[in-house]
Scaffold this active site. Structure first.
Site, PDB file in Angstrom:
ATOM      1  N   ALA A  57       0.452  -1.568   0.412  1.00 31.34           N
ATOM      2  CA  ALA A  57       0.231   0.432  -0.019  1.00 31.34           C
ATOM      3  C   ALA A  57       0.878   1.121   0.565  1.00 31.34           C
ATOM      4  CB  ALA A  57      -1.162   0.358   1.085  1.00 31.34           C
ATOM      5  N   GLY A  81       6.067  -1.024  -3.565  1.00 32.43           N
ATOM      6  CA  GLY A  81       6.145  -2.298  -4.439  1.00 32.43           C
ATOM      7  C   GLY A  81       7.645  -2.285  -4.899  1.00 32.43           C
ATOM      8  N   HIS A 132      -4.005 -12.093  -2.690  1.00 29.22           N
ATOM      9  CA  HIS A 132      -3.875 -11.125  -1.509  1.00 29.22           C
ATOM     10  C   HIS A 132      -2.655 -11.696  -0.971  1.00 29.22           C
ATOM     11  CE1 HIS A 132      -5.836  -9.845   2.920  1.00 29.22           C
ATOM     12  NE2 HIS A 132      -5.153  -8.544   1.933  1.00 29.22           N
ATOM     13  N   ASP A 133      -1.178 -10.198  -0.537  1.00 28.71           N
ATOM     14  CA  ASP A 133      -0.278 -10.406  -0.150  1.00 28.71           C
ATOM     15  C   ASP A 133      -0.033 -11.224   1.264  1.00 28.71           C
ATOM     16  OD1 ASP A 133      -1.346  -8.485   1.287  1.00 28.71           O
ATOM     17  OD2 ASP A 133      -0.504  -6.830   1.119  1.00 28.71           O
ATOM     18  N   THR A 146       1.927  -1.894   6.570  1.00 29.50           N
ATOM     19  CA  THR A 146       1.142  -1.135   6.533  1.00 29.50           C
ATOM     20  C   THR A 146       0.163  -1.316   7.685  1.00 29.50           C
ATOM     21  OG1 THR A 146       1.582   0.004   4.529  1.00 29.50           O
ATOM     22  CG2 THR A 146      -0.387   0.817   5.224  1.00 29.50           C
ATOM     23  N   GLY A 199       7.802  -5.985   6.782  1.00 34.50           N
ATOM     24  CA  GLY A 199       8.533  -5.260   7.203  1.00 34.50           C
ATOM     25  C   GLY A 199       8.656  -4.862   9.396  1.00 34.50           C
TER      26      GLY A 199
END
Length: 472
Positions: A12, A15, A236-237, A259, A406
């Site tokens: 989001a 990339g 979907h990630d 995010t 992350g």
């Protein structure tokens, strides 16, 4: 011998295109392109710059082929719920961003037709005001809904532009609110009841399906071979990220943290009782028919948006230094509800946090390190609570929490989550989404085999997570 595939992973805020190499007991990934994903505000609302994003995707694929000419396939994953409307293959305006404010009236309109309880029984989804069915209701005034002949979620749109093939991958489609939780197919009765055109909904395909090869025009324009296979991964990630959890036991919870923080457990069957609905837990589609039973937590959006706000004055924020300062804070820090809807939209996040704390008679941080410590501590509390509720509602005993993405690099967050939950945290891999994307492609192409557990065993043997034990 290893084989190569390309994972297009669209988050989001940014990339990446990653090269993945898979062979017998071998797995590695490396980036070939990274790029920002910044929304654009126009007079009618907040939109994704999808054409710029596609340009970055194709440039990344060119870079991947340049580095690995024998590339076997590519797969695309992204965030959920957002889509483009098309007619005759042409896009009808830039896709809206899920953080746009247009959806609030649509929620009331939908619930006047189908109650929240009825919806949960049919789709199993956590209530979020930006779920696709609410966004489609918000389209009515534009007239696009009547004019469109198809709707494609973001990764399906990218794949359509690459291959010319129109389809909907199941894990991402499950987040629309329009897929039947029991059958896994489009809920035609609900679609009809909401007066949505049935023609919008493309055929569903499962992760691991090879959906096409590059269109000749795309291949020629990029100087690439037209025989590059495009594989539907867990688009979907989070579905791809969960594939790459380095779990060695079934008693695990996961937090896919970027995010957003997606906190939950993996199940064979959905949990659809009233307690689950009231706890706002969602049952989303996973790879191999698994259920991602989870709760959406606001995630590191709070921190990244705060940093963006602080930097608007021209100052550059060193996040590593700021996190170290936050870790060193020894004073008592106030905790706030990270899931309050006021934190959803872009803007002055520190002011909103201060307002929440003031409204609840709690001390407001006096410095940036204290603000960051409050955010991280509040996130850890929300993560711990969500793990506890997921365990209670699903009946899964949680012995370990895996944090991937992350957020796994944020040692303060990992340690506080372990401390507050009383459960060890295993952090990493950072690129879990891309790794899961790669593994599903590799299995589809025949150079990886086995169940999800076998794929996870390969991840665990390749990417050793960092352990954080609770400090009591």
């Amino acid at each position: 011998m290893t084989e190569a595939v390309a994972a297009v992973d669209l988050g989001a805020t940014s990339g990446r295109v990653m090269l993945g190499f898979v062979g017998h007991n071998k797995l590695s990934v490396r980036p070939v392109a990274r790029f920002p994903n910044l929304p654009i505000r126009t007079p009618d609302g907040l939109h994704w710059n999808i054409l710029e994003l596609f340009r970055h995707v194709t440039a990344g694929l060119v870079a991947a082929v340049h580095e690995e000419a024998s590339l076997a396939s590519a797969g695309v994953d992204s965030w959920a719920v957002d889509y483009a409307l098309l007619r005759g293959g042409r896009m009808l305006g830039a896709p809206f961003h899920y953080r746009d404010e247009r959806n609030l009236a649509a929620v009331e309109a939908i619930h006047s037709i189908v109650s929240a309880r009825q919806l949960y029984a049919q789709n199993g989804l956590q209530y979020l005001p930006f779920n696709t069915l609410y966004q489609l209701e918000a389209e009515r005034d534009s007239g696009h809904l009547r004019f469109a002949d198809s709707m494609l979620l973001i990764p399906d749109l990218i794949n359509f532009w690459l291959t010319g093939k129109s389809f909907a991958e199941r894990t991402n489609a499950s987040t629309t609110g329009l897929v039947d939780i029991t059958t896994g197919e489009w809920n035609e009765a609900l679609i009809s009841r909401l007066d949505l055109p049935s023609r919008l909904f493309a055929p569903l395909v499962s992760p691991g399906s090879t959906v096409g090869t590059l269109l000749p025009s795309i291949a020629t324009g990029l100087g690439m071979s037209g025989n590059l296979n495009i594989v539907a991964v867990g688009s979907h990630d989070t579905a791809s990220a969960v594939v790459a959890i380095p779990a060695t036991t079934s008693n695990f919870a996961y937090i896919s943290c970027g995010t957003w923080g997606l906190v939950g457990v993996e199940l064979e069957h959905p949990v659809l009782n009233e307690a689950s609905r009231l706890a706002n837990f969602t049952n989303e589609g996973g790879v191999d028919g698994r259920v991602r039973y989870l709760h959406n937590v606001m995630g590191l959006w709070l921190l990244s948006e705060s940093v963006r706000y602080w930097e608007r004055s021209g100052e550059t924020i060193d996040l590593t230094t700021l996190l170290a300062q936050a870790s060193a804070v020894s004073s008592t820090i106030s905790v706030f509800d990270v899931n309050d809807p006021r934190f959803l939209a872009p803007g002055d996040m520190p002011r909103r946090i201060a307002e929440w704390l003031t409204e609840h008679d709690r001390a407001v941080p006096r410095s940036r390190p204290e603000f960051v410590r409050s955010m991280i501590q509040s996130l850890a509390a929300a993560f711990s609570d969500a793990v506890c509720r997921a365990s209670e509602l699903s009946g899964i005993r949680v012995d370990v929490i895996h944090i991937v993405g992350g957020g796994s690099q944020n040692e303060l967050l990992c340690q506080l989550t372990a401390d507050l939950s009383g459960v060890p945290v295993l952090a990493g891999p950072v690129e879990a989404t891309a790794i899961g994307n790669v593994l599903i492609q590799a299995r589809a192409q025949g150079f990886a085999t086995g169940s999800l557990e076998a794929l996870r065993s390969l991840v665990a043997s390749t990417f050793a997570p960092k352990r954080f034990d609770p400090v009591h």
